[in-house]
Write a protein that holds these residues in place. Structure first.
Motif, mmCIF file in Angstrom:
data_model
loop_
_atom_site.group_PDB
_atom_site.id
_atom_site.type_symbol
_atom_site.label_atom_id
_atom_site.label_comp_id
_atom_site.label_asym_id
_atom_site.label_seq_id
_atom_site.Cartn_x
_atom_site.Cartn_y
_atom_site.Cartn_z
ATOM 1 N N LEU A 1 17.695 19.662 -8.891
ATOM 2 C CA LEU A 1 17.813 18.204 -8.753
ATOM 3 C C LEU A 1 16.453 17.504 -8.825
ATOM 4 C CD1 LEU A 1 19.947 15.936 -8.031
ATOM 5 C CD2 LEU A 1 19.226 16.238 -5.659
ATOM 6 N N THR A 2 15.466 18.047 -8.103
ATOM 7 C CA THR A 2 14.174 17.350 -7.960
ATOM 8 C C THR A 2 13.102 17.838 -8.931
ATOM 9 O OG1 THR A 2 13.324 18.920 -6.325
ATOM 10 C CG2 THR A 2 14.581 17.027 -5.483
ATOM 11 N N GLY A 3 13.249 19.080 -9.373
ATOM 12 C CA GLY A 3 12.190 19.671 -10.199
ATOM 13 C C GLY A 3 11.025 20.193 -9.366
ATOM 14 N N ILE A 4 11.135 20.099 -8.029
ATOM 15 C CA ILE A 4 10.077 20.614 -7.144
ATOM 16 C C ILE A 4 10.339 22.102 -6.906
ATOM 17 C CG2 ILE A 4 8.990 20.460 -4.868
ATOM 18 C CD1 ILE A 4 9.896 17.507 -4.771
ATOM 19 N N THR A 5 9.327 22.940 -7.145
ATOM 20 C CA THR A 5 9.485 24.384 -6.980
ATOM 21 C C THR A 5 8.613 24.890 -5.834
ATOM 22 O OG1 THR A 5 7.667 24.886 -8.489
ATOM 23 C CG2 THR A 5 9.855 24.633 -9.482
ATOM 24 N N ASP A 6 8.926 26.094 -5.363
ATOM 25 C CA ASP A 6 8.133 26.733 -4.300
ATOM 26 C C ASP A 6 6.676 26.890 -4.736
ATOM 27 O OD1 ASP A 6 10.417 27.170 -2.553
ATOM 28 O OD2 ASP A 6 11.038 28.721 -3.955
ATOM 29 N N GLU A 7 6.488 27.198 -6.028
ATOM 30 C CA GLU A 7 5.133 27.424 -6.568
ATOM 31 C C GLU A 7 4.282 26.154 -6.492
ATOM 32 O OE1 GLU A 7 7.810 30.375 -7.540
ATOM 33 O OE2 GLU A 7 8.027 28.293 -8.219
ATOM 34 N N MET A 8 4.924 25.009 -6.644
ATOM 35 C CA MET A 8 4.196 23.731 -6.590
ATOM 36 C C MET A 8 3.655 23.433 -5.190
ATOM 37 S SD MET A 8 6.821 21.398 -8.836
ATOM 38 C CE MET A 8 6.170 19.804 -8.370
ATOM 39 N N LEU A 9 4.249 24.073 -4.180
ATOM 40 C CA LEU A 9 3.971 23.680 -2.790
ATOM 41 C C LEU A 9 3.191 24.704 -1.969
ATOM 42 C CD1 LEU A 9 7.500 22.232 -1.910
ATOM 43 C CD2 LEU A 9 5.518 20.981 -2.768
ATOM 44 N N TYR A 10 3.090 25.943 -2.462
ATOM 45 C CA TYR A 10 2.572 26.991 -1.568
ATOM 46 C C TYR A 10 1.125 26.749 -1.135
ATOM 47 C CZ TYR A 10 -0.315 29.553 -4.957
ATOM 48 O OH TYR A 10 -1.293 29.911 -5.839
ATOM 49 N N ASP A 11 0.331 26.048 -1.970
ATOM 50 C CA ASP A 11 -1.061 25.790 -1.580
ATOM 51 C C ASP A 11 -1.280 24.364 -1.056
ATOM 52 O OD1 ASP A 11 -0.652 24.472 -3.966
ATOM 53 O OD2 ASP A 11 -2.574 25.040 -4.863
ATOM 54 N N LYS A 12 -0.170 23.646 -0.809
ATOM 55 C CA LYS A 12 -0.276 22.271 -0.299
ATOM 56 C C LYS A 12 -0.424 22.283 1.231
ATOM 57 C CE LYS A 12 0.152 20.003 -4.192
ATOM 58 N NZ LYS A 12 -0.441 21.009 -5.064
ATOM 59 N N PRO A 13 -0.987 21.206 1.804
ATOM 60 C CA PRO A 13 -1.107 21.137 3.277
ATOM 61 C C PRO A 13 0.264 21.111 3.957
ATOM 62 C CG PRO A 13 -2.513 19.509 2.199
ATOM 63 C CD PRO A 13 -1.601 20.054 1.145
ATOM 64 N N SER B 1 0.861 -1.180 0.000
ATOM 65 C CA SER B 1 0.000 0.000 0.000
ATOM 66 C C SER B 1 0.898 1.232 0.000
ATOM 67 C CB SER B 1 -0.951 -0.002 1.195
ATOM 68 O OG SER B 1 -0.276 -0.342 2.374
ATOM 69 N N LYS B 2 0.323 2.358 -0.410
ATOM 70 C CA LYS B 2 1.167 3.530 -0.693
ATOM 71 C C LYS B 2 0.605 4.801 -0.065
ATOM 72 C CE LYS B 2 2.250 6.290 -4.806
ATOM 73 N NZ LYS B 2 2.113 6.347 -6.257
ATOM 74 N N PHE B 3 1.519 5.647 0.410
ATOM 75 C CA PHE B 3 1.195 6.988 0.894
ATOM 76 C C PHE B 3 2.148 7.936 0.185
ATOM 77 C CE2 PHE B 3 2.039 10.609 3.607
ATOM 78 C CZ PHE B 3 0.785 10.974 4.064
ATOM 79 N N HIS B 4 1.626 8.955 -0.493
ATOM 80 C CA HIS B 4 2.485 9.876 -1.251
ATOM 81 C C HIS B 4 1.880 11.274 -1.222
ATOM 82 C CE1 HIS B 4 4.001 11.415 -5.374
ATOM 83 N NE2 HIS B 4 4.884 11.712 -4.437
ATOM 84 N N LYS B 5 2.642 12.263 -0.729
ATOM 85 C CA LYS B 5 2.127 13.627 -0.614
ATOM 86 C C LYS B 5 3.211 14.662 -0.907
ATOM 87 C CE LYS B 5 -1.912 12.351 1.137
ATOM 88 N NZ LYS B 5 -3.123 12.415 0.327
ATOM 89 N N LEU B 6 2.773 15.770 -1.502
ATOM 90 C CA LEU B 6 3.582 16.984 -1.543
ATOM 91 C C LEU B 6 3.204 17.802 -0.313
ATOM 92 C CD1 LEU B 6 3.293 17.973 -5.310
ATOM 93 C CD2 LEU B 6 5.406 17.347 -4.128
ATOM 94 N N ILE B 7 4.184 18.464 0.291
ATOM 95 C CA ILE B 7 3.968 19.157 1.568
ATOM 96 C C ILE B 7 4.507 20.587 1.479
ATOM 97 C CG2 ILE B 7 4.705 19.193 4.003
ATOM 98 C CD1 ILE B 7 4.654 16.095 3.888
ATOM 99 N N ASN B 8 3.746 21.525 2.008
ATOM 100 C CA ASN B 8 4.215 22.908 2.091
ATOM 101 C C ASN B 8 5.247 22.996 3.225
ATOM 102 O OD1 ASN B 8 4.617 25.614 2.581
ATOM 103 N ND2 ASN B 8 2.473 26.182 2.484
ATOM 104 N N PRO B 9 6.516 23.280 2.884
ATOM 105 C CA PRO B 9 7.568 23.263 3.917
ATOM 106 C C PRO B 9 7.661 24.568 4.718
ATOM 107 C CG PRO B 9 8.550 23.721 1.787
ATOM 108 C CD PRO B 9 7.057 23.545 1.545
ATOM 109 N N GLU B 10 6.880 25.567 4.326
ATOM 110 C CA GLU B 10 6.885 26.880 5.004
ATOM 111 C C GLU B 10 8.241 27.572 4.931
ATOM 112 O OE1 GLU B 10 3.976 26.938 8.608
ATOM 113 O OE2 GLU B 10 5.076 25.039 8.745
ATOM 114 N N LYS B 11 9.040 27.210 3.941
ATOM 115 C CA LYS B 11 10.301 27.922 3.686
ATOM 116 C C LYS B 11 10.714 27.665 2.245
ATOM 117 C CE LYS B 11 14.192 26.440 5.506
ATOM 118 N NZ LYS B 11 15.209 25.932 6.448
ATOM 119 N N LYS B 12 11.643 28.471 1.766
ATOM 120 C CA LYS B 12 12.087 28.373 0.371
ATOM 121 C C LYS B 12 12.950 27.132 0.149
ATOM 122 C CE LYS B 12 10.626 32.449 -1.271
ATOM 123 N NZ LYS B 12 9.443 32.430 -2.125
ATOM 124 N N ILE B 13 12.840 26.589 -1.057
ATOM 125 C CA ILE B 13 13.683 25.450 -1.449
ATOM 126 C C ILE B 13 15.006 25.990 -1.988
ATOM 127 C CG2 ILE B 13 13.856 23.431 -2.976
ATOM 128 C CD1 ILE B 13 10.755 23.470 -3.120
#
Length: 195
Positions: free
Chosen positions: A71-83, A52-64
């Motif tokens: 390296l990851t392709g994950i940007t601040d814009e992708m995360l700002y509205d995430k939990p 079984s799988k658990f997978h989430k993007l998370i708002n880290p409350e700070k800049k990447i």
């Protein structure tokens, strides 16, 4: 043929007698103990090899950090509205409870996850296994034990490299391959009780 199939399945499950959670996290980067989680993927495997799988993007409350974005392709814009992490903490705690925590370089993933729990006043404690340590024992002749090079050398496909989901799935496949070479007693020697 049926007996052979059963015998192979038993062999395949030699060390799979517990519940395991294979974890990979991506972070913002930054100073030791100041990294925050941006993405988490967990694959849970029971003693019958059900996944079984658990997978989430998370708002880290700070800049990447810029190098991490590259390296990851994950940007601040992708995360700002995430939990936030706190929104998922109970689910992560429940999902990994009573299982052995596995990661490729487990000290990193475990430490960062434990720090996130600590920030919201919770203690996170699991038994752990490191697939780097296991791989060095089971595959001693490999030139590199970095996840990408190791799984490539062992013929394991890795999709979405440097993303939590892809790396966690590759680590799960690696662990299953390790289990073809170890019985439970041998594996148990590598289990650490994390504080």
């Amino acid at each position: 043929h049926r007996d052979l199939h059963l015998s192979l399945r038993r062999q395949r499950q030699m060390c799979i007698r517990d519940s395991y959670t294979v974890v990979d996290i991506e972070t913002t980067g930054g100073k030791f103990s100041e990294e925050r989680i941006t993405e988490i993927a967990i694959y849970k495997m029971d003693e019958y090899e059900n996944i079984s799988k658990f997978h989430k993007l998370i708002n880290p409350e700070k800049k990447i950090q810029p190098f991490v974005k590259k390296l990851t392709g994950i940007t601040d814009e992708m995360l700002y509205d995430k939990p936030l992490f706190s929104d998922f903490a109970k689910e992560i705690d429940d999902f990994t409870k009573n299982s052995i925590f596995i990661a490729h370089n487990v000290n990193f993933d475990y430490r960062v996850l434990k720090e996130e729990f600590k920030r919201i006043g919770l203690n996170f404690k699991r038994k752990s296994l490191c697939t780097i340590e296991l791989s060095k024992s089971v595959f001693p002749d490999e030139k590199s034990y970095s996840l990408g090079k190791l799984v490539s050398s062992l013929g394991i496909e890795i999709k979405n490299r440097h993303r939590a989901d892809g790396d966690a799935m590759a680590t799960l496949k690696l662990f299953k391959k390790i289990c073809l070479n170890l019985n439970k007693k041998q594996l148990s020697k590598f289990i650490k009780i994390k504080q």
